[in-house]
Design a protein around this motif. Structure first.
Motif, PDB file in Angstrom:
ATOM      1  N   GLU A  13       0.836  -1.208   0.000  1.00 50.55           N
ATOM      2  CA  GLU A  13       0.000   0.000   0.000  1.00 50.55           C
ATOM      3  C   GLU A  13       0.868   1.255   0.000  1.00 50.55           C
ATOM      4  N   ARG A  14       1.930   1.207   0.767  1.00 48.49           N
ATOM      5  CA  ARG A  14       2.799   2.373   0.899  1.00 48.49           C
ATOM      6  C   ARG A  14       3.521   2.680  -0.418  1.00 48.49           C
ATOM      7  N   VAL A  15       4.097   1.670  -1.057  1.00 45.33           N
ATOM      8  CA  VAL A  15       4.851   1.928  -2.285  1.00 45.33           C
ATOM      9  C   VAL A  15       3.912   2.310  -3.435  1.00 45.33           C
ATOM     10  N   CYS A  16       2.714   1.740  -3.454  1.00 43.58           N
ATOM     11  CA  CYS A  16       1.767   2.076  -4.527  1.00 43.58           C
ATOM     12  C   CYS A  16       1.203   3.476  -4.336  1.00 43.58           C
ATOM     13  N   GLU A  17       0.981   3.861  -3.092  1.00 48.32           N
ATOM     14  CA  GLU A  17       0.499   5.222  -2.814  1.00 48.32           C
ATOM     15  C   GLU A  17       1.549   6.239  -3.250  1.00 48.32           C
ATOM     16  N   GLN A  18       2.804   5.947  -2.971  1.00 45.95           N
ATOM     17  CA  GLN A  18       3.894   6.834  -3.390  1.00 45.95           C
ATOM     18  C   GLN A  18       3.986   6.877  -4.914  1.00 45.95           C
ATOM     19  N   GLU A  50      12.392   6.777  -7.551  1.00 47.02           N
ATOM     20  CA  GLU A  50      13.050   6.853  -6.243  1.00 47.02           C
ATOM     21  C   GLU A  50      13.100   5.487  -5.566  1.00 47.02           C
ATOM     22  N   THR A  51      11.952   4.842  -5.492  1.00 46.45           N
ATOM     23  CA  THR A  51      11.868   3.557  -4.802  1.00 46.45           C
ATOM     24  C   THR A  51      11.696   2.433  -5.816  1.00 46.45           C
ATOM     25  N   LEU A  52      12.572   1.436  -5.713  1.00 46.53           N
ATOM     26  CA  LEU A  52      12.474   0.266  -6.583  1.00 46.53           C
ATOM     27  C   LEU A  52      11.967  -0.889  -5.730  1.00 46.53           C
ATOM     28  N   SER A  53      10.798  -1.400  -6.093  1.00 48.44           N
ATOM     29  CA  SER A  53      10.138  -2.434  -5.295  1.00 48.44           C
ATOM     30  C   SER A  53      10.045  -3.735  -6.078  1.00 48.44           C
ATOM     31  N   LEU A  54      10.419  -4.819  -5.431  1.00 50.56           N
ATOM     32  CA  LEU A  54      10.226  -6.160  -5.983  1.00 50.56           C
ATOM     33  C   LEU A  54       9.069  -6.788  -5.220  1.00 50.56           C
ATOM     34  N   ILE A  55       7.925  -6.853  -5.880  1.00 57.45           N
ATOM     35  CA  ILE A  55       6.677  -7.262  -5.230  1.00 57.45           C
ATOM     36  C   ILE A  55       6.505  -8.768  -5.384  1.00 57.45           C
ATOM     37  N   ASP A  56       6.301  -9.446  -4.258  1.00 55.59           N
ATOM     38  CA  ASP A  56       6.231 -10.904  -4.249  1.00 55.59           C
ATOM     39  C   ASP A  56       4.769 -11.363  -4.233  1.00 55.59           C
ATOM     40  N   PRO A  57       4.219 -11.754  -5.373  1.00 57.12           N
ATOM     41  CA  PRO A  57       2.810 -12.161  -5.419  1.00 57.12           C
ATOM     42  C   PRO A  57       2.558 -13.526  -4.787  1.00 57.12           C
ATOM     43  N   ILE A  58       3.632 -14.265  -4.540  1.00 53.74           N
ATOM     44  CA  ILE A  58       3.475 -15.567  -3.886  1.00 53.74           C
ATOM     45  C   ILE A  58       3.243 -15.387  -2.389  1.00 53.74           C
ATOM     46  N   LYS A  59       3.841 -14.365  -1.822  1.00 57.52           N
ATOM     47  CA  LYS A  59       3.679 -14.089  -0.395  1.00 57.52           C
ATOM     48  C   LYS A  59       2.457 -13.223  -0.099  1.00 57.52           C
ATOM     49  N   LEU A  60       2.026 -12.448  -1.093  1.00 55.61           N
ATOM     50  CA  LEU A  60       0.928 -11.501  -0.891  1.00 55.61           C
ATOM     51  C   LEU A  60      -0.402 -12.110  -1.309  1.00 55.61           C
ATOM     52  N   ASP A  61      -1.368 -12.115  -0.414  1.00 58.81           N
ATOM     53  CA  ASP A  61      -2.706 -12.602  -0.746  1.00 58.81           C
ATOM     54  C   ASP A  61      -3.559 -11.511  -1.402  1.00 58.81           C
ATOM     55  N   ASP A  62      -3.274 -10.269  -1.084  1.00 59.02           N
ATOM     56  CA  ASP A  62      -4.070  -9.137  -1.570  1.00 59.02           C
ATOM     57  C   ASP A  62      -3.166  -8.212  -2.374  1.00 59.02           C
ATOM     58  N   MET A  63      -3.434  -8.122  -3.688  1.00 65.18           N
ATOM     59  CA  MET A  63      -2.623  -7.264  -4.559  1.00 65.18           C
ATOM     60  C   MET A  63      -3.403  -6.039  -5.023  1.00 65.18           C
ATOM     61  N   SER A  64      -4.527  -5.767  -4.374  1.00 62.83           N
ATOM     62  CA  SER A  64      -5.412  -4.706  -4.851  1.00 62.83           C
ATOM     63  C   SER A  64      -4.747  -3.327  -4.949  1.00 62.83           C
ATOM     64  N   PRO A  65      -3.813  -2.953  -4.071  1.00 64.62           N
ATOM     65  CA  PRO A  65      -3.177  -1.636  -4.258  1.00 64.62           C
ATOM     66  C   PRO A  65      -2.442  -1.511  -5.593  1.00 64.62           C
ATOM     67  N   LEU A  66      -1.827  -2.605  -6.025  1.00 63.10           N
ATOM     68  CA  LEU A  66      -1.128  -2.578  -7.313  1.00 63.10           C
ATOM     69  C   LEU A  66      -2.118  -2.508  -8.464  1.00 63.10           C
ATOM     70  N   LEU A  69      -3.249   0.929  -8.891  1.00 57.16           N
ATOM     71  CA  LEU A  69      -2.235   1.734  -9.572  1.00 57.16           C
ATOM     72  C   LEU A  69      -2.309   1.523 -11.084  1.00 57.16           C
ATOM     73  N   LEU A  70      -2.505   0.271 -11.501  1.00 56.27           N
ATOM     74  CA  LEU A  70      -2.606  -0.016 -12.931  1.00 56.27           C
ATOM     75  C   LEU A  70      -3.760   0.765 -13.561  1.00 56.27           C
ATOM     76  N   SER A  71      -4.837   0.931 -12.826  1.00 54.11           N
ATOM     77  CA  SER A  71      -6.040   1.588 -13.346  1.00 54.11           C
ATOM     78  C   SER A  71      -6.007   3.105 -13.205  1.00 54.11           C
ATOM     79  N   ASP A  72      -5.032   3.626 -12.486  1.00 48.16           N
ATOM     80  CA  ASP A  72      -4.945   5.067 -12.243  1.00 48.16           C
ATOM     81  C   ASP A  72      -4.448   5.767 -13.505  1.00 48.16           C
ATOM     82  N   GLU A  73      -5.351   6.461 -14.195  1.00 49.40           N
ATOM     83  CA  GLU A  73      -4.999   7.047 -15.486  1.00 49.40           C
ATOM     84  C   GLU A  73      -4.172   8.324 -15.369  1.00 49.40           C
TER      85      GLU A  73
END
Length: 372
Positions: A13-18, A50-66, A69-73
């Protein structure tokens, strides 16, 4: 090159908000695809400058913040050679990155080949040689090594300066709007799921079959695609394409005949009886419900000459614009034009690529007179 590994929702949530506060973010995915119909997502790389994030979809059950972000035009999503990445996003989230810019498409407008790789562009524009030694990694295995993580991070780290350099050159050459149109076209095409009722049209040599045989092939191909989706299994690991064609072509009605025609033992054991029932069920299908015979463009009068004439025109336009010929009009796009004119009665709802978007201004006046 510093990066964060994101394995918790609060961190995501934090990295996607940024990321939603900047004009453009860099994106990439790593996935595995062997026997599955859909890619198995192993890692998502996100860089906002600024921030480079490696997002682990195997560990994350909820990817909704990402996905939000994809839908944010208000934020441009930048990828390279993104066709498979788009498929990944569409499958896992049901959304596409919008707006999206593909640096491979940007490079094509600057004269590069359609399949120019990321490493080649980074080498040419940034004078950096990327290590591609981890390209065949099992990205779903855990833990990932430091070398694997650095390899994945580099794909978005260097995408940032590459994108900005290409954007300057695209702006200088006046191709901004065309890049947007071409990227939007790619997103629209990759966002369409195949129709099971039309799956038979993609079977090799389907054109050789008569309407009654096509009815069989249509039924079997539709079932195979639905079964593949249900089990997330690659199509040919359900039943081989050739075997569906043989069922239709040779009117196979027994398990023994299937074996004689080379069906795998596992195909016969798991699906043989079901396939035979589907064939038998079609015995009562009225002829008026058979699919129409498949007419190939290559069999139509004047096909070769028309393709040559259109290609000559698109090649001339490509030379004028300083891009590779396939970018103006690929063989598939030329076929689109012929199908539109010869099969679809110039349906305005099925306009081909060559007569719409940025290409229209350059080729419409040259191609339409040929079609008449």
């Amino acid at each position: 090159m510093n990066f964060e590994i994101v394995t918790e929702l609060s961190h995501l949530e934090r990295v996607c908000e940024q990321a939603r506060k900047v004009p453009a973010v860099m994106l990439d995915t790593e996935f595995v695809r062997t026997r599955t119909l859909y890619p198995r997502l192993g890692l998502i790389q996100l860089y906002d400058g600024e921030t480079l994030s490696l997002i682990d979809p195997i560990k994350l059950d909820d990817m909704s913040p990402l996905w939000a972000l994809l839908s944010d035009e208000s934020v441009i999503k930048v990828l390279h050679a993104c066709s498979e990445d788009l498929e990944v996003f569409h499958h896992y989230s049901g959304v596409m990155p919008k707006p999206m810019v593909d640096t491979q498409i940007m490079a094509a407008f600057l004269g590069h080949g359609l399949s120019t790789g990321f490493a080649a562009l980074v080498d040419e524009y940034l004078q950096v040689s990327l290590d591609k030694g981890e390209a065949r990694t099992d990205w779903c295995a855990r833990p990932l090594s430091d070398k694997q993580l650095e390899y994945a991070a580099a794909d978005v780290y260097y995408l940032w300066p590459l994108y900005h350099l290409l954007a300057e050159r695209v702006a200088d050459t006046g191709w901004n709007e065309a890049v947007t149109q071409e990227c939007d076209l790619l997103v629209s095409k990759r966002g369409k799921a195949p129709d099971p009722e039309k799956a038979y049209l993609d079977i090799k040599n389907a054109w050789q079959l008569r309407p009654k045989q096509l009815a069989v092939l249509k039924k079997l191909a539709s079932w195979r695609l639905r079964e593949a989706r249900r089990r997330d299994l690659a199509l040919n690991f359900v039943v081989k394409e050739l075997h569906l064609w043989k069922m239709a072509r040779f009117d196979i009605r027994s398990l023994d005949k299937m074996a004689d025609e080379g069906f795998d033992r596992f195909e016969i054991e798991r699906h043989g009886s079901r396939l035979l029932r589907m064939v038998e069920d079609l015995d009562s299908l009225p002829e008026e419900n058979y699919p129409e015979a498949i007419v190939r463009l290559v069999d139509m009068p004047g096909y070769k000459q028309m393709v040559k004439e259109i290609k000559d025109q698109t090649n001339a336009v490509a030379e004028q614009l300083g891009v590779v010929p396939e970018f103006v009009g690929s063989k598939k796009q030329i076929h689109q034009v012929l199908k539109w004119a010869w099969v679809n009665a110039r349906n305005p709802e099925k306009m081909p690529d060559l007569l719409s978007g940025w290409r229209k201004a350059y080729v419409e006046a040259k191609i339409l007179p040929l079609l008449k």
